[in-house]
Design an enzyme around this catalytic site. Structure first.
Site, PDB file in Angstrom:
ATOM      1  N   ARG A 182     -68.630 -11.866  16.276  1.00 15.31           N
ATOM      2  CA  ARG A 182     -70.071 -11.679  16.242  1.00 15.31           C
ATOM      3  C   ARG A 182     -70.466 -10.643  17.286  1.00 15.31           C
ATOM      4  NH1 ARG A 182     -68.318 -16.570  16.363  1.00 15.31           N
ATOM      5  NH2 ARG A 182     -69.000 -18.212  14.965  1.00 15.31           N
ATOM      6  N   ASP A 190     -65.910 -19.180  25.164  1.00 24.31           N
ATOM      7  CA  ASP A 190     -67.050 -19.533  24.302  1.00 24.31           C
ATOM      8  C   ASP A 190     -67.784 -20.792  24.789  1.00 24.31           C
ATOM      9  OD1 ASP A 190     -64.788 -20.963  23.584  1.00 24.31           O
ATOM     10  OD2 ASP A 190     -65.163 -20.921  21.433  1.00 24.31           O
ATOM     11  N   SER A 230     -62.554 -16.755  22.697  1.00 27.08           N
ATOM     12  CA  SER A 230     -62.360 -18.201  22.478  1.00 27.08           C
ATOM     13  C   SER A 230     -60.891 -18.627  22.557  1.00 27.08           C
ATOM     14  CB  SER A 230     -62.915 -18.586  21.111  1.00 27.08           C
ATOM     15  OG  SER A 230     -64.162 -18.010  20.905  1.00 27.08           O
TER      16      SER A 230
END
Ligand code: ADP
Ligand code: MG
Length: 498
Positions: free
Chosen positions: A108, A229, A176
């Protein structure tokens, strides 16, 4: 009666008896097969059982492992990683900041604009794309060139409207995967998880890799922070509500972080921060305890995964794996009886059943379970009767119920470690007063599994109340943070500038 007639009559009786015998035989075989299926289901359900007593054992094990991981390097399967984040965004931040987030399934990119007041948070142009699967097995150069190229396109779209024209753009890299940090903006990859496999990257500085790729493309962008994250989600949670001290992700993978007092981080003697605390990235996906209800399907899934003997908790509770556990149970039933028709070759393919489909089947409210039939058809299993479809829904329920309840036990374990579970916690380093006062505690939660799978969320929340009890759970607020990891990481970068 003539002789011929007698022979005919006898033959008819024999024929009728044999037809009846065949039918009875068939019915018995069919009953036996059904019993096999019911037996497999029952055995699976029993093996997945999570009564509250067992959950409490998991809670205790989590708190004990957290201690062990903080006491010494390698002291536990929980890495309890330092993040070098000792302050969280408080709402006074100003300016425009960017985040690039590499998750397990999606990447993203977004921009936030902050006006210096908590209420003035403008999240702009959120782009979300599936990570092309070939990148997961590529090289670090291919991966980072792809990310830099995606950022370049994002910035080109800003045109001349952005406030950032002519100013170096500050970027958060939300990553992440487990990283050993040396500062907030640098750290090396410890290992890949969630199916990624670019071995040459292990041990490399992740922020440096991205900065190098940005520089090669001539982008005036600065990787100001490398953010797990979970830490991003915690940052957004804290920005909106300073009682937020824990963040948990349930997406492709699962992980948690929380705010810990520096004097409790025994493995880093003399760690000093202005706030007296630091965010610890637990990497809880690797948590293990003999109290976890493990089945033969979990063992097989682990053995056949690219990271066997690793991430045992994650493999029971996160989105990448729930679908595959369900698939394995259906496959075993299909091999043990023909109620699913001839065993489908599609059904034998690992990960072919996604967790999105599990939730769609689980939450199918049509009277004939049409969605279940449709998804089974995609798996090469057609025309299954309603009672078999109901068995499939039950498998989804068992897998997701166990996941949700274990997830709740994990959260309660953290609450116990920090003395917020009402039990007095593990006492080392905490004063009596601090233990006895029940404080409001907010847990920020995000990730595709949590946000989109209602039954998972409900099972988790229900079990948390069961574990903590009605009274204590009134003080524990679970808050969903949509896109929290990416937005929060950008806020964290903003807080570093002010
Ligand atoms: P990432 O893990 O890449 O950060 P997300 O947090 O969005 O991405 O999580 C994506 C994962 O969440 C999917 O791979 C899937 O396992 C799970 N998921 C997404 N939507 C659903 C859904 N409707 N039902 C069940 N699980 C879902
Ligand atoms: Mg994520």
């Amino acid at each position: 009666m003539g002789k011929v007639a007698v022979v005919f009559a006898a033959a008819a009786v024999v024929a009728a008896c044999s037809v009846a015998a065949v039918m009875v035989g068939r019915r018995m075989r069919s009953r036996r097969k059904w019993r096999t299926v019911v037996g497999i289901l029952k055995e699976f359900e029993d093996a997945c059982d999570t009564p509250v007593g067992r959950l409490r054992q998991v809670v205790d094990a989590m708190a004990v492992e957290m201690h062990a991981g903080l006491a010494s390097e390698g002291g536990s399967k929980l890495k309890m990683l330092l993040t070098f984040v000792d302050g969280l965004p408080n709402g006074t931040e100003k300016g425009t900041f960017y985040a690039l987030h590499l998750g397990g399934t999606y990447f993203r990119i977004l921009r936030v604009h902050l006006g210096g007041q908590r209420s003035y948070l403008d999240v702009q142009d959120v782009e979300r794309h599936p990570i092309p699967s070939h990148l997961m097995n590529s090289t670090s150069e291919v991966l980072f060139n792809f990310l830099a190229f995606s950022l370049e396109r994002f910035i080109e779209k800003e045109g001349n409207e952005s406030d950032s024209q002519g100013v170096r753009r500050e970027l958060a890299f939300t990553f992440s995967f487990p990283v050993k940090h040396t500062s907030i903006s640098s750290g090396v990859l410890i290992k890949w998880t969630k199916g990624f496999k670019i071995s040459e990257m292990v041990g490399k500085d992740i922020a440096e890799c991205l900065q190098g790729a940005l520089n090669r493309r001539g982008l005036d962008m600065h990787v100001a922070a490398l953010v797990n994250d979970t830490v991003g989600a915690l940052s957004l949670g804290y920005y909106h509500d300073p009682d937020t001290v824990i963040a948990v992700i349930f997406g492709t993978g699962s992980n948690a972080c929380y705010l810990e007092r520096t004097d409790a981080i025994i493995k880093c003697q003399g760690l000093l921060t202005t706030s007296g605390s630091m965010v610890v990235n637990m990497e809880w996906g690797n948590f293990w305890s003999s109290h976890l209800p493990r089945t033969s399907y979990d063992i097989e899934l682990d053995a056949e995964s690219s990271n066997s003997n690793d991430m045992g908790f994650e493999k029971m509770i996160s989105g990448l794996y729930l679908g595959d556990i369900v698939r394995r149970v259906i496959l075993r039933m299909s091999q043990g009886s023909d109620i699913f028709g001839p065993t489908s070759s599609v059904l034998s393919e690992p990960y072919v059943l996604r967790t999105n489909s599990v939730s769609a089947m689980h939450e199918d409210d049509t009277p004939d379970l049409e969605e279940v039939a449709r998804i089974l058809k995609d798996l090469g299993v057609s025309d299954v009767p309603l009672k078999v479809r109901k068995v499939v829904v039950k498998i989804c329920d068992v897998v997701t119920r166990r996941a949700g309840r274990l997830a709740a036990a994990g959260i309660a374990g953290i609450l116990k470690k920090i003395g917020r579970d009402g039990s007095g916690g593990i006492t080392s380093g905490r004063s009596r007063n601090e233990i006895q006062m029940q404080k409001r505690t907010v847990v920020a939660v995000e990730g595709g599994l949590y946000m989109n799978y209602n039954m998972f969320r409900e099972y988790m929340e229900e079990a948390l109340v069961e574990i903590l009890g009605e009274e204590v759970s009134q003080y524990v607020v679970v808050k969903a943070m949509e896109d929290g990891s990416s937005i929060g990481s950008a806020l964290l970068v903003a807080s570093l500038q002010s």
